[in-house]
Design a protein around this motif. Sequence first.
Motif, PDB file in Angstrom:
ATOM      1  N   ARG A   7       0.838  -1.214   0.000  1.00  0.00           N
ATOM      2  CA  ARG A   7       0.000   0.000   0.000  1.00  0.00           C
ATOM      3  C   ARG A   7       0.867   1.256   0.000  1.00  0.00           C
ATOM      4  O   ARG A   7       0.630   2.186  -0.766  1.00  0.00           O
ATOM      5  N   LYS A  10       2.643   1.760  -3.431  1.00  0.00           N
ATOM      6  CA  LYS A  10       1.737   2.327  -4.438  1.00  0.00           C
ATOM      7  C   LYS A  10       1.565   3.827  -4.227  1.00  0.00           C
ATOM      8  O   LYS A  10       1.536   4.604  -5.193  1.00  0.00           O
ATOM      9  N   LYS A  11       1.441   4.257  -2.968  1.00  0.00           N
ATOM     10  CA  LYS A  11       1.279   5.686  -2.676  1.00  0.00           C
ATOM     11  C   LYS A  11       2.536   6.474  -3.066  1.00  0.00           C
ATOM     12  O   LYS A  11       2.439   7.577  -3.598  1.00  0.00           O
ATOM     13  N   ASN A  15       2.232   9.306  -6.065  1.00  0.00           N
ATOM     14  CA  ASN A  15       2.441  10.703  -5.713  1.00  0.00           C
ATOM     15  C   ASN A  15       3.771  11.268  -6.202  1.00  0.00           C
ATOM     16  O   ASN A  15       4.176  12.354  -5.796  1.00  0.00           O
ATOM     17  N   ASP A  43       5.164  -0.112  -6.940  1.00  0.00           N
ATOM     18  CA  ASP A  43       3.719  -0.067  -7.158  1.00  0.00           C
ATOM     19  C   ASP A  43       3.150  -1.425  -7.558  1.00  0.00           C
ATOM     20  O   ASP A  43       1.971  -1.544  -7.882  1.00  0.00           O
ATOM     21  N   ASP A 159       2.900   4.354   7.948  1.00  0.00           N
ATOM     22  CA  ASP A 159       2.211   5.598   7.613  1.00  0.00           C
ATOM     23  C   ASP A 159       2.967   6.820   8.128  1.00  0.00           C
ATOM     24  O   ASP A 159       3.023   7.844   7.462  1.00  0.00           O
ATOM     25  N   TYR A 162       5.887   7.364   5.844  1.00  0.00           N
ATOM     26  CA  TYR A 162       5.388   7.872   4.566  1.00  0.00           C
ATOM     27  C   TYR A 162       5.052   9.361   4.663  1.00  0.00           C
ATOM     28  O   TYR A 162       5.450  10.153   3.795  1.00  0.00           O
ATOM     29  N   THR A 166       6.613  12.577   2.580  1.00  0.00           N
ATOM     30  CA  THR A 166       5.863  13.595   1.831  1.00  0.00           C
ATOM     31  C   THR A 166       6.185  14.989   2.340  1.00  0.00           C
ATOM     32  O   THR A 166       6.274  15.929   1.549  1.00  0.00           O
TER      33      THR A 166
END
Length: 186
Positions: A7, A10-11, A15, A43, A159, A162, A166
Amino acid sequence: MWHEISRIGKKLVANGLVESHFGNISVRIGNRMLITRSGCALDEITEDNVVEVRIDSSSPLDMIASSEAVVHRAIYSKTPALAIVHAHCPFAVTLSLLEEGDNITPADSEGQYFLGEVPIVKGGIGSDELAENLASSLAHNKTAIIYSHGTFAIGKVLDEAYVLTTQVEHSCKIKYWYDLAKNTRA
């Protein structure tokens, strides 16, 4: 757990934080880690693209694990991290090449608040030098940028790592545009 790694992979790609076959992701489970295989498309991660290796010593599966496994091991050994995201964020890489100092100071208020100064570390890809330099830096920071290579972010869960990835890229993008506009006006 490979579903969570997939997951996040893929993000990262969706992005624009990494091209499909670059970067790696790992999660610590006791004295072992699950880490993406060398060359896998982030991904398209399946159960077969994640390898379980020891943290405290090398493993025969190191041959198929990410080339950065030695770096992940050092980070897990020297920090409280339970998850690591390594991406090749384009603005972070660009600023690491342009910056003359040892860190990047975000221009945006969110970057200043959540990140503070982001260290730039040096060392060859997958090298013991990089492992040592990055682990030492991440013992005091949750993010770092490898000179000309990409970002590393640590967290208690994937998370968190991640989101920090970002944030570094967002702050580097703002700083790049700010510096460009400031220099254009002069």
